[in-house]
Design a protein around this motif. Structure first.
Motif, mmCIF file in Angstrom:
data_model
loop_
_atom_site.group_PDB
_atom_site.id
_atom_site.type_symbol
_atom_site.label_atom_id
_atom_site.label_comp_id
_atom_site.label_asym_id
_atom_site.label_seq_id
_atom_site.Cartn_x
_atom_site.Cartn_y
_atom_site.Cartn_z
ATOM 1 N N SER A 82 7.790 5.534 5.874
ATOM 2 C CA SER A 82 8.905 6.439 5.574
ATOM 3 C C SER A 82 9.040 6.522 4.052
ATOM 4 O O SER A 82 9.123 5.492 3.376
ATOM 5 N N GLY A 83 9.024 7.754 3.543
ATOM 6 C CA GLY A 83 9.102 7.943 2.088
ATOM 7 C C GLY A 83 7.940 7.298 1.353
ATOM 8 O O GLY A 83 8.095 6.866 0.220
ATOM 9 N N GLY A 84 6.779 7.199 2.007
ATOM 10 C CA GLY A 84 5.583 6.628 1.377
ATOM 11 C C GLY A 84 5.547 5.108 1.400
ATOM 12 O O GLY A 84 4.594 4.494 0.915
ATOM 13 N N VAL A 85 6.582 4.490 1.964
ATOM 14 C CA VAL A 85 6.645 3.017 2.015
ATOM 15 C C VAL A 85 6.398 2.581 3.451
ATOM 16 O O VAL A 85 7.052 3.065 4.386
ATOM 17 N N GLY A 86 5.445 1.663 3.624
ATOM 18 C CA GLY A 86 5.070 1.247 4.976
ATOM 19 C C GLY A 86 5.687 -0.085 5.360
ATOM 20 O O GLY A 86 5.936 -0.941 4.520
ATOM 21 N N SER A 87 5.920 -0.249 6.662
ATOM 22 C CA SER A 87 6.266 -1.581 7.173
ATOM 23 C C SER A 87 5.480 -1.778 8.459
ATOM 24 O O SER A 87 5.096 -0.815 9.134
ATOM 25 N N CYS A 88 5.228 -3.020 8.787
ATOM 26 C CA CYS A 88 4.323 -3.316 9.897
ATOM 27 C C CYS A 88 4.854 -4.540 10.636
ATOM 28 O O CYS A 88 5.067 -5.589 10.028
ATOM 29 N N LEU A 89 5.082 -4.369 11.937
ATOM 30 C CA LEU A 89 5.654 -5.466 12.731
ATOM 31 C C LEU A 89 4.848 -5.632 14.012
ATOM 32 O O LEU A 89 4.336 -4.639 14.559
ATOM 33 N N ARG B 182 0.845 -1.208 0.000
ATOM 34 C CA ARG B 182 0.000 0.000 0.000
ATOM 35 C C ARG B 182 0.874 1.249 0.000
ATOM 36 O O ARG B 182 1.786 1.377 0.805
ATOM 37 N N ALA B 183 0.554 2.171 -0.906
ATOM 38 C CA ALA B 183 1.259 3.454 -0.905
ATOM 39 C C ALA B 183 0.670 4.333 0.193
ATOM 40 O O ALA B 183 -0.535 4.281 0.466
ATOM 41 N N PHE B 184 1.504 5.115 0.844
ATOM 42 C CA PHE B 184 1.059 6.093 1.845
ATOM 43 C C PHE B 184 1.501 7.473 1.367
ATOM 44 O O PHE B 184 2.630 7.630 0.880
ATOM 45 N N ASP B 185 0.625 8.449 1.504
ATOM 46 C CA ASP B 185 0.955 9.795 1.037
ATOM 47 C C ASP B 185 1.573 10.642 2.143
ATOM 48 O O ASP B 185 1.914 11.806 1.912
ATOM 49 N N ALA B 186 1.666 10.089 3.359
ATOM 50 C CA ALA B 186 2.299 10.821 4.458
ATOM 51 C C ALA B 186 3.144 9.836 5.255
ATOM 52 O O ALA B 186 2.832 8.643 5.311
#
Ligand code: COA
Length: 421
Positions: free
Chosen positions: A354-361, A326-330
């Motif tokens: 960060s930089g529109g790239v998400g990670s989830c842990l 998923r892209a993030f705009d913020a």
């Protein structure tokens, strides 16, 4: 499930003459109140299910009135893609679900859903999508409506773009739907690549869009029409599909799809559609509440909204994988507690963008917000804001945390899904 029932998958290489094909297809025909399937209908169904590598889940039973062990419930799913901003990623389309009336409310849907979602999850498919006949069936399985359709009625006599709004040059031509065949895959794929929240088209869509098959007529379509747009080099860069609705008080046409990766080409197609002599009204059920068309018109009231409803329902099966696609705009960070009765996305997660790239842990930290997995779907394609969903009572957390979630999940550009399933 009672002992007399058995979950099975109808293999795609089941021989053409095998009666299971007819029994399987007729489950859906029965529950959706349609005519029994014809031999041509079975052949078409079989071919596009094979081409799409569908998984034909079913529950079989035997007993009085049944000719041997036969399917009495079906759950038809197709591996596909969804573009959540980082290009098309694997997604499971749940196409059709049906349980014969004589076997309903005995847990067969529960069983088929669990089996198909388990399989998708094992195959590392992070998202499942469907469209729902009723609003109350799929929330319990973790699906929530991620986008909405909007029905428009357009007064062609008042239609015209504002000065300065770009409309693509090039040429338009009214063509037979079959003419689209050579360019159809390229154009629907380009549209999906260009727009977030879009689901991949299936082979069944191709048959329908090119007029090769009309499910209502049970054969090739006699009523479907197409208009194509060509760039200055003569290459097709968009198409629209429509159907005349006849001569009542206001001669009408129904627009079924407008597919152009570039918005200026989309406008050129709308200008062609509204420019048809004698057609006073266009109806279009494939718009969405964020459709920019009315705003770009000189007379915004040329377009009337006649209805709004839920469109694509989405279910997250693997949150870290889904977030990666998923892209993030913020940018930002948030700890979410996700409730999921089926378990797939349950837990407390730290989402970092960060930089529109998400990670989830997974994390042991205290959550900033708490919500159910079907509620997360409402935000996934940017259709709803976290604030409005929290005001509906569906997100727990301080106003500050909800606002942070709203900023993180907001999409600047809305979705524009064209595939139907
Ligand atoms: C909807 C349908 C698939 C349900 O199948 P089923 O085998 O009777 O469902 P189950 O017995 O497994 O019930 C599963 C759960 O869904 C609920 N449910 C079933 N049908 C429902 C309905 N129409 N509305 C709301 N809830 C429903 C059940 O109460 C049960 O909930 P629970 O597990 O919390 O107790 C079946 O009735 C059907 O084929 N209907 C007509 C076609 C249709 O609408 N298909 C869906 C297309 S999107």
């Amino acid at each position: 499930m009672e002992q007399r029932y058995r979950y099975e998958v109808l293999p795609l290489d089941t021989p053409d003459g095998d009666p299971h094909w007819e029994a399987y297809a007729n489950i859906f025909r029965t529950v959706f109140l349609e005519d029994r399937v014809s031999p041509e209908g079975i052949a078409v169904f079989r071919q596009h299910r094979r081409d799409d590598q569908a998984v034909l889940g079913m529950v079989t039973a035997d007993g009085p009135g049944l000719e041997g062990r036969v399917p009495i419930a079906g759950f038809n799913a197709t591996p596909s893609t969804v573009n959540d901003g980082h290009g098309p990623r694997p997604a499971l389309i749940v196409n059709t679900v049906g349980v014969l009336p004589s076997h309903r409310r005995r847990g067969l849907l529960n069983e088929m859903m669990r089996r198909q979602l388990d399989l998708a999850r094992a195959e590392r498919i992070p998202i499942a999508v469907l469209t729902a006949s009723e609003a109350t069936i799929y929330g319990r399985f973790g699906f929530g409506p991620a986008s909405r359709w909007q029905s428009l009625e357009i007064d062609t006599g008042r239609f015209g773009f504002r000065a300065g709004v770009e409309v693509a040059g090039g040429a338009v031509e009214f063509v037979a739907p079959s003419f689209l065949g050579a360019d159809w895959d390229r154009l629907v794929e380009a549209h999906q690549a260009r727009h977030r929240g879009t689901v991949g088209h299936t082979k069944a869509d191709r048959l329908i869009d090119t007029g090769a098959w009309d499910p209502a007529a049970g054969g090739p379509s006699k009523t479907l029409r197409a208009v194509a747009h060509f760039d200055v080099d003569g290459s097709m860069d968009g198409f629209a599909l429509f159907r005349f609705k006849g001569w009542d008080e206001h001669p009408k046409a129904q627009v079924l799809k407008v597919c152009a990766p570039e918005i200026a080409v989309e406008r050129a197609l709308w200008r062609a559609l509204t420019g048809m002599d004698l057609v006073q009204t266009l109806v279009f059920h494939g718009s969405s509440p964020s459709d920019p068309l009315p705003l770009s018109l000189l007379d915004a009231r040329a377009v009337k909204v006649k209805g709004v409803g839920d469109s694509v329902w989405l279910r997250i099966l693997d949150l870290p994988d889904a977030v990666a696609g998923r892209a993030f705009d913020a940018d930002g960070e948030l700890v979410l507690q996700v409730d999921d009765a089926m378990g797939y996305a349950a837990g407390t997660w730290r989402l970092t963008v960060s930089g529109g790239v998400g990670s989830c842990l997974p994390t042991d930290s205290e959550p900033d917000v708490r919500l159910a997995v079907d509620t997360l779907a409402l935000l996934w394609h940017g259709d709803r804001g976290a604030g409005e969903v929290a005001r509906a009572g569906l997100i727990g957390g301080t106003d500050r945390a909800v606002a942070a979630m709203g900023r993180l999940f907001r999409w600047d550009e809305p979705t524009a899904n064209l595939a139907s399933f």
